[in-house]
Write a protein that holds these residues in place. Structure first.
Motif, PDB file in Angstrom:
ATOM      1  N   ILE A  24       6.021  12.773  -1.584  1.00  0.00           N
ATOM      2  CA  ILE A  24       4.914  11.886  -1.218  1.00  0.00           C
ATOM      3  C   ILE A  24       5.288  10.431  -1.485  1.00  0.00           C
ATOM      4  O   ILE A  24       4.962   9.530  -0.699  1.00  0.00           O
ATOM      5  N   LEU A  25       5.998  10.187  -2.584  1.00  0.00           N
ATOM      6  CA  LEU A  25       6.463   8.832  -2.891  1.00  0.00           C
ATOM      7  C   LEU A  25       7.433   8.332  -1.825  1.00  0.00           C
ATOM      8  O   LEU A  25       7.407   7.148  -1.454  1.00  0.00           O
ATOM      9  N   VAL A  26       8.270   9.218  -1.300  1.00  0.00           N
ATOM     10  CA  VAL A  26       9.194   8.850  -0.217  1.00  0.00           C
ATOM     11  C   VAL A  26       8.404   8.406   1.015  1.00  0.00           C
ATOM     12  O   VAL A  26       8.767   7.416   1.676  1.00  0.00           O
ATOM     13  N   TYR A  27       7.321   9.113   1.332  1.00  0.00           N
ATOM     14  CA  TYR A  27       6.489   8.715   2.471  1.00  0.00           C
ATOM     15  C   TYR A  27       5.949   7.301   2.278  1.00  0.00           C
ATOM     16  O   TYR A  27       5.918   6.493   3.217  1.00  0.00           O
ATOM     17  N   VAL A  28       5.522   7.010   1.060  1.00  0.00           N
ATOM     18  CA  VAL A  28       4.947   5.690   0.765  1.00  0.00           C
ATOM     19  C   VAL A  28       6.005   4.598   0.862  1.00  0.00           C
ATOM     20  O   VAL A  28       5.784   3.557   1.488  1.00  0.00           O
ATOM     21  N   VAL A  29       7.167   4.839   0.274  1.00  0.00           N
ATOM     22  CA  VAL A  29       8.219   3.818   0.249  1.00  0.00           C
ATOM     23  C   VAL A  29       8.779   3.573   1.645  1.00  0.00           C
ATOM     24  O   VAL A  29       8.940   2.421   2.073  1.00  0.00           O
ATOM     25  N   LEU A  30       9.059   4.642   2.381  1.00  0.00           N
ATOM     26  CA  LEU A  30       9.636   4.470   3.706  1.00  0.00           C
ATOM     27  C   LEU A  30       8.620   3.921   4.705  1.00  0.00           C
ATOM     28  O   LEU A  30       8.987   3.222   5.646  1.00  0.00           O
ATOM     29  N   GLY A  31       7.345   4.254   4.513  1.00  0.00           N
ATOM     30  CA  GLY A  31       6.319   3.708   5.397  1.00  0.00           C
ATOM     31  C   GLY A  31       5.987   2.261   5.087  1.00  0.00           C
ATOM     32  O   GLY A  31       5.388   1.569   5.908  1.00  0.00           O
ATOM     33  N   GLY A  32       6.373   1.797   3.913  1.00  0.00           N
ATOM     34  CA  GLY A  32       6.087   0.422   3.512  1.00  0.00           C
ATOM     35  C   GLY A  32       5.087   0.397   2.379  1.00  0.00           C
ATOM     36  O   GLY A  32       3.941   0.836   2.540  1.00  0.00           O
ATOM     37  N   ILE A  33       5.520  -0.085   1.217  1.00  0.00           N
ATOM     38  CA  ILE A  33       4.629  -0.158   0.065  1.00  0.00           C
ATOM     39  C   ILE A  33       3.490  -1.132   0.362  1.00  0.00           C
ATOM     40  O   ILE A  33       3.722  -2.283   0.724  1.00  0.00           O
ATOM     41  N   GLY A  34       2.269  -0.653   0.239  1.00  0.00           N
ATOM     42  CA  GLY A  34       1.111  -1.469   0.568  1.00  0.00           C
ATOM     43  C   GLY A  34       0.737  -1.425   2.040  1.00  0.00           C
ATOM     44  O   GLY A  34      -0.198  -2.097   2.463  1.00  0.00           O
ATOM     45  N   ASN A  35       1.417  -0.603   2.826  1.00  0.00           N
ATOM     46  CA  ASN A  35       1.158  -0.487   4.264  1.00  0.00           C
ATOM     47  C   ASN A  35       0.569   0.895   4.542  1.00  0.00           C
ATOM     48  O   ASN A  35       1.291   1.892   4.586  1.00  0.00           O
ATOM     49  N   LEU A  36      -0.743   0.972   4.711  1.00  0.00           N
ATOM     50  CA  LEU A  36      -1.403   2.258   4.909  1.00  0.00           C
ATOM     51  C   LEU A  36      -1.006   2.896   6.233  1.00  0.00           C
ATOM     52  O   LEU A  36      -0.803   4.116   6.313  1.00  0.00           O
ATOM     53  N   ARG A  37      -0.885   2.094   7.268  1.00  0.00           N
ATOM     54  CA  ARG A  37      -0.492   2.622   8.572  1.00  0.00           C
ATOM     55  C   ARG A  37       0.920   3.206   8.502  1.00  0.00           C
ATOM     56  O   ARG A  37       1.194   4.263   9.053  1.00  0.00           O
ATOM     57  N   GLY A  38       1.800   2.501   7.809  1.00  0.00           N
ATOM     58  CA  GLY A  38       3.157   2.993   7.656  1.00  0.00           C
ATOM     59  C   GLY A  38       3.208   4.297   6.883  1.00  0.00           C
ATOM     60  O   GLY A  38       3.997   5.194   7.193  1.00  0.00           O
TER      61      GLY A  38
END
Length: 356
Positions: A279-293
């Motif tokens: 789940i952390l990988v999803y957050v980091v790769l999508g952009g920290i602070g970027n909900l759409r990402g």
């Protein structure tokens, strides 16, 4: 200020629109018979991990804290709701499922408060260490618990032999074997789990986006950017970090509820630290602070390994390449500069059209 608010509102509605558009496309494909069984089986888990990624981004992206215990909060939400569903099996399915969601969220939030109060006063990597330990403690504790109920109420023991149930009693939690048959309790509404998951994703987005854009959200981000400056203007740093952490834990509990009720057999082994890292990988790769990402990364990175199962020899190689490309696209200076130039050109073209 008005322009900023309009831009924020627009971005929020774009996020809602993406989720609704995905739902409409899936329903059209399903209605026309073009949705494979593999994709059909991925729909509810995609909602689960999207909720988990958005909620974790609230802590990592907006609060600036590193949490590695998201699987633990999903676990307590999943097991508490599954226990409730079995105990309250006489309640009609729809209100029972709504109550199960609320119970999972509340129990996870309570654990979030218990973990957050002592730890969020500390600095550095303490939160990551404690949340990681919390996830492992919860997993190992559930592994040795046996729970059942009969006419005398609920019974809890640390071994099957010590669980004394009266005639007609039912054993629910069987230690490492987990809880079975939760999904069967909702056989009449189980085919609605994907629409329910979409509603929960939209609700998660609504809660997080409104929190981030509120006065409390600005205080949370102020503590992230400069703790000393935030304290100097009277912001209670611990209070606002705890608020973000508790809401994130509650939403993780909701994801756990959906996860638990979509399975025929709920086992605690699935809630290990690998799930938290994923789940952390999803957050980091999508952009920290970027909900759409976070949403897009969760959808792509969860579905991709399953969709590539036909390429048995190259599946993980392709997955690794996609991870690298997404990381470079989001974080490499050259890629970020290129994205900025593209956005400037788009805005310039739009302004010219409006001026004309």
């Amino acid at each position: 200020m008005k322009k900023t608010m309009n831009k924020t509102t627009k971005n929020n509605f774009i996020n809602y629109g993406i989720v609704i558009a995905i739902f409409v496309i899936v329903e059209i494909l399903s209605g026309t018979g073009n949705l494979s069984r593999l994709l059909t089986g991925l729909l509810v888990p995609l909602c689960v991990y999207t909720i988990a990624a958005i909620s974790l981004n609230l802590v990592v992206g907006f609060s600036g804290e590193l949490s590695l215990g998201h699987a633990g909060f999903m676990c307590v939400g999943a097991y508490s709701s599954a226990l409730f569903s079995h105990i309250a099996s006489d309640i009609p399915q729809v209100p029972r499922f709504i109550l199960a969601i609320l119970i999972g969220a509340v129990v996870a939030a309570v654990f979030g408060v218990i973990i957050g109060i002592p730890v969020l006063r500390l600095r550095g990597d303490y939160l990551a260490i404690v949340t990681l330990a919390f996830g492992e403690i919860i997993k190992n504790l559930i592994n040795i618990l046996y729970v059942g109920f009969d006419e005398n109420g609920l019974h809890v023991a640390t071994s099957s032999a010590n669980l004394k149930l009266a005639a007609g009693g039912k054993q629910i939690l069987k230690g490492a074997l987990g809880i079975s048959g939760t999904g069967a309790l909702y056989k009449d509404v189980k085919h609605y789990f994907f629409p329910i998951g979409i509603i929960l994703v939209l609700l998660t987005l609504f809660i997080v986006q409104n929190l981030v854009n509120s006065r409390s959200g600005r205080a949370i981000m102020a503590t992230r950017d400069n703790r000393i400056a935030a304290e100097s203007v009277g912001i209670d740093v611990t209070k606002f970090k705890l608020l973000a952490f508790t809401i994130s834990a509650a939403l993780a509990g909701v994801a756990g509820v959906l996860y638990a009720h979509n399975l025929s057999m709920l086992k605690v082994s699935g809630f290990d630290y690998n799930m938290s890292i994923l789940i952390l990988v999803y957050v980091v790769l999508g952009g920290i602070g970027n909900l759409r990402g976070s949403m897009i990364a969760a959808i792509i990175l969860y579905a991709l390994p399953e969709l590539l199962r036909g390429f048995a020899n190259y599946r993980m190689l392709i997955y690794a390449i996609v991870l690298i490309v997404m990381m470079l696209f989001n974080w490499a200076p050259a890629a970020r500069n290129w994205r900025a130039r593209v956005m400037e050109k788009i805005r310039g073209t739009k302004n010219k059209k409006e001026a004309a």
